[in-house]
Structure formats: C-alpha cells, structure tokens
Write an enzyme that holds these catalytic residues in place. Structure first.
Site, PDB file in Angstrom:
ATOM      1  N   GLU A 100       0.512  -1.118   0.134  1.00  0.00           N
ATOM      2  CA  GLU A 100       0.150  -0.058   0.520  1.00  0.00           C
ATOM      3  C   GLU A 100       0.999   1.026  -0.144  1.00  0.00           C
ATOM      4  O   GLU A 100       1.843   1.360   0.176  1.00  0.00           O
ATOM      5  CB  GLU A 100      -0.965   0.055   0.806  1.00  0.00           C
ATOM      6  CG  GLU A 100      -2.128  -1.061   0.924  1.00  0.00           C
ATOM      7  CD  GLU A 100      -2.521  -1.263  -0.330  1.00  0.00           C
ATOM      8  OE1 GLU A 100      -3.006  -0.029  -0.717  1.00  0.00           O
ATOM      9  OE2 GLU A 100      -3.398  -2.271  -0.562  1.00  0.00           O
ATOM     10  N   ASP A 106       8.462   2.676 -33.217  1.00  0.00           N
ATOM     11  CA  ASP A 106       8.912   4.507 -32.505  1.00  0.00           C
ATOM     12  C   ASP A 106       9.802   3.866 -32.062  1.00  0.00           C
ATOM     13  O   ASP A 106      10.250   2.647 -32.079  1.00  0.00           O
ATOM     14  CB  ASP A 106       7.522   4.494 -31.727  1.00  0.00           C
ATOM     15  CG  ASP A 106       7.869   5.498 -30.984  1.00  0.00           C
ATOM     16  OD1 ASP A 106       8.523   7.041 -30.869  1.00  0.00           O
ATOM     17  OD2 ASP A 106       7.992   5.675 -29.341  1.00  0.00           O
TER      18      ASP A 106
END
Length: 499
Positions: free
Chosen positions: A204, A321
């Site tokens: 968390e 890319d």
C-alpha cells in the site's frame, strides 16, 4: 476412488497410518506455501523486472494478488531458495528458473504498511500466517523450517517486530541469517531512518517522505524497493514520480482484474459492478484517478474486439517508434475503407533491441508491409553511423521514404491524438484484445498540471499515431498476399505495306 471407499478396504491400523500421512502432507503444504506460488504472467513480469530495475511499482486492482507477489519475492530473498536452485524443490509450482533480482548473501529487509493493524492483517499474515490462530509464524510465504526465531512487537497485539530466517546458497547450503522487520508508516519518518538494509517492500502506498527514507537505507547495496498497491489516492507524489517523472531505474507494472486468473469472466464483471463508479478504474484496473488529466477517458471495453483474419480488401500499414533505453514499438494498423474503420491488430514492444532483433520478432507479420516512422529516424548513431531509418530498412523493414506527417505536411501530436480519440468515440477505431501493451499505455496516458501531454510510456501510442497519419500509403492486403504480375505486352509485329 473416493476416500471413504478406500478407507472401507483398509484395516484400522492402515486407516490410521493413511490419515497420519495425509495429515503430514497437509501440514507440510501449510508450512511451505512458498512452493505453491505459481505467478500469473503479470506477477512474473513484475518479478522479472527486478533484474534491471532497482525501483519497481506493482500498481494493481484490489484482490488481484499484488501483496502475495510482494510476499513471495521477499520470501525468496530472505531464504535464498530461488526457483532453479537446489534450495527450491523440484516439484515447486513457480515454473521455470528465477529471472529477477538475486541476492547472494543473507539479507535485511524492511516490510512497510499503513498502520500496525494493516501490517498485522496483510503483509505479516501473508509472510508468517495468522499469529492469533497459530501462536507462531511459519504458515505463510516464509517456510516454517527456515524461521529461526521471532519477536513480538509491544505496539500492537500479535504484531511481529522481526524474524530471523535461515538463508541458503544456490547449492541449498545454509550460509547465514536474514532478518525481516515490520514497520508501519503511521509511526512516522523517524522510525524509517538510521539502518542499512538490502531491500524494502512497501505494501500500500507510503507517504513520499517515507518512501524516500526507505529507499535511502538500501543505497549501500545498490538500492532495492518494491511497491505493491491500489492507487486509490490518485496522482499522489509517489504515483506522480513513477508515472510522470520516472528515472531509468524505475519500472511500473499494471495489473487489471482481467489479468487475474482466479476469477471467472462472470465474477470479474460482478466485482467491477459492485465498486462505486468513481473507484472502478483504481479498484478493478489499478489505474490512478487522473481527473481531467487523463486523455482517453473512454471505457476500454468499447474499443476492444476479438482478433480475426485480415480480409483481402482491407488496407494495411505498419508503424514504429524508435527506442533503446525506453522501448521501441512496432504496430500494425488495418483500414476498412468501405466502413472507414481502423483496427489495431498487432503490437510488439521491447527495450534494448537492435533493428535486426526487432525484425526477427515481427517478420512473420511485417514482411512486405510499408512502415511509417517518426522524424528521429533521420538521426545517426553516435559516432556518425547509419541513420536509424536505414538500419531498419537494411534489417528487412519496408520503411516509407519520408517520416510520418499528415497530408498537409504537419505532424502535430495534439491533432493526431484528437483524431484517434474521435474515432474511438464514434466506434471507428478498434483494438484487438491481444494488444495488451496498447491498453497499458492507453490507461495511463495523461496531461500534466499545465495541460501538456506527459511523454512517458507512450511508445505504442506514438507508433499508432504515425501509422494513422500515414494511412494514405497503406497497401491492400490482397496485393501483399498475391502481388500483381507484371504483364509484358506482346511484341508489335511490323505491318507490311503494299507496293
């Protein structure tokens, strides 16, 4: 044969012996849960990234296995029982050898959580088991046989202060003691100072000051931190650092509920529907709430479609890319001119690959298809080497003569993004559900506080934009599969003139 039927055919002594064996097997499994860990593809991607990235962030939805992933990795480091070594059993369920970060000595780890209570109920429970039920650790990710001793914390009931854990070499030989400390963020920054450790796991999201302190404690050993959390606080300082201003040492892996294999499709939809609408992106997909900053505020289910074979009348263009330290990306775009609908059908994305390696990876679907490319393809290698465009052409790519522009010669990023977004809203831009690298970027593509597009983690999106800009050079699939034969006209016979 059912167990009851088996028992009926055994004597009392045999029944007792069998039940004792079954009980012993169950007890072994309950005290060696680390060997039951079989990571999903996203969990494995996160672990493997530890080989190259000292700082990793596993941003995932609720109840998808992010904390179990963090706990398993920490347990492997504490014990040294990496998959593929002699300390890991041959019948372990990890699947393959360990490709992530590896320590070759006993380690000291800090395990962080929001409060004493959440540490006890989450990280400690997964690593050690429920102390209140078992009166001892050994029923979590750390094998019981490897726990030497442990000490309770005086700050909260059943909270463990630290564990001493046996560490093993690659040959399975015990070579020292690892230490695991549990620390809540709620005790403040001061409790996160002063020590020197090998690694830290934040379960968390921590305050940025505590994240910085924890990471600093690992400097001596080259830095090592992992974060596992659901981004319910939106674009917090920690999330902003990893998404908007990442360094070369930082890596984000995003896991959605669709990546979790322990839920059925029906369960996934039921779970998503149960979340408040404003929290669904974070809780189900691990996407931080970006407010008006998110560019594609479009439910991804509305643009996803099942893969299908390219029809002969579709027009096809590839685009790329360039990249080395950040990934290069190659995509394939199909255009149904009759319906004016575009399909993103193929995606490949990887860092530190040469033009030759890239061609080897995509040749099966890129052969003979025109490739759009950005203006930096004109750049040369350091030291005056070939242009990037030329390198890729030499490798096998059918590079278009000029870099990607709109028909009027412009190449505005804003214009390209705006047109693609409008196509999505109109149902005229679809993406095969196999193109996960596209969706990973799609979910997090956003603007900064000044309204500017944040140019990170956008390699596939950029390639898609280049392909769309150069769609006028797409070739019909029929002509790619069966090139038109050049018809040589019959020789002209001389005409005889009468005398």
């Amino acid at each position: 044969m059912e167990l009851d039927a088996i028992l009926d055919n055994l004597s009392d002594e045999e029944q007792i012996e069998l039940l004792e064996l079954l009980e012993e097997e169950e007890n072994y499994r309950n005290t060696h849960l680390l060997y039951e860990f079989a990571p999903y593809s996203k969990q494995r991607e996160f672990i493997d990234a530890g080989h190259d990235y000292p700082e990793r962030c596993f941003m995932a939805g609720n109840q998808l296995g992010k904390s179990f992933t963090g706990a398993a990795e920490v347990a492997f480091h504490l014990t040294g029982r990496y998959p593929g070594t002699k300390g890991y059993p041959a019948d372990g369920k990890y699947g393959g050898e360990w490709k992530g970060k590896r320590f070759y000595e006993p380690v000291v780890f800090w395990i962080g959580g929001e409060t004493n209570e959440t540490v006890t109920k989450t990280t400690q429970r997964i690593l050690c088991g429920r102390i209140e039920e078992n009166d001892e650790p050994g029923y979590g990710s750390i094998p019981k046989e490897d726990i030497i001793s442990w000490k309770k914390s005086p700050f909260f009931p059943n909270l463990v202060d630290h564990l001493l854990v046996k560490h093993h070499t690659a040959d399975g030989v015990e070579d020292g003691i690892s230490i695991c400390y549990f620390k809540p963020y709620s005790q403040g920054r001061a409790r996160w100072q002063g020590d020197t450790i090998h690694g830290v796991w934040f379960d968390e999201e921590p305050p940025y000051s505590i994240y910085g302190e924890g990471l600093t404690r690992t400097n001596k050993y080259g830095q090592f931190s992992i974060l596992t959390f659901t981004p319910l606080m939106g674009m917090s300082d920690v999330v902003t650092k990893f998404l908007k201003n990442p360094s070369k040492s930082q890596k984000v892996v995003n896991m959605t509920i669709y990546d979790a294999e322990h839920y059925t499709d029906e369960q996934k939809e039921q779970i998503i529907a149960s979340y408040p609408e404003h929290e669904r992106e974070a809780r189900a997909r691990g996407i931080p709430t970006m407010g008006s900053g998110r560019i594609f505020q479009i439910p991804e289910e509305t643009i996803k479609c099942q893969p299908f074979e390219c029809p002969d009348h579709f027009y096809v263009i590839d685009a790329q890319d360039f990249g080395w330290n950040h990934p290069q990306a190659h995509i394939q775009l199909w255009w149904d001119k009759d319906a004016d609908v575009f399909y993103l059908a193929r995606v490949w994305k990887k860092s530190e690959n040469t033009a030759v390696q890239a061609w080897g990876a995509v040749k099966s679907w890129a052969n003979k298809i025109p490739v759009a490319w950005p203006h930096d393809g004109h750049q040369h290698e350091k030291g005056g080497g070939e242009q990037l465009k030329t390198q890729y052409a030499d490798a096998g790519f059918s590079m278009l003569p000029d870099h990607a522009t709109f028909p009027d010669g412009g190449n505005s990023v804003e214009s390209g993004i705006s047109e693609l977004r409008d196509l999505m809203l109109e149902g005229r831009f679809k993406v095969f559900n196999t193109c996960e690298p596209f969706f990973e970027e799609f979910r997090l593509y956003h603007r900064d506080e000044n309204g500017k597009i944040v140019k990170t983690n956008d390699d596939v999106l950029d390639a898609t934009r280049y392909g769309y800009m150069m769609r006028r050079f797409a070739r019909m699939m029929r002509d790619i599969r069966k090139p038109k034969e050049k018809k040589i006209p019959a020789p002209i016979r001389p005409v005889r003139r009468g005398r």
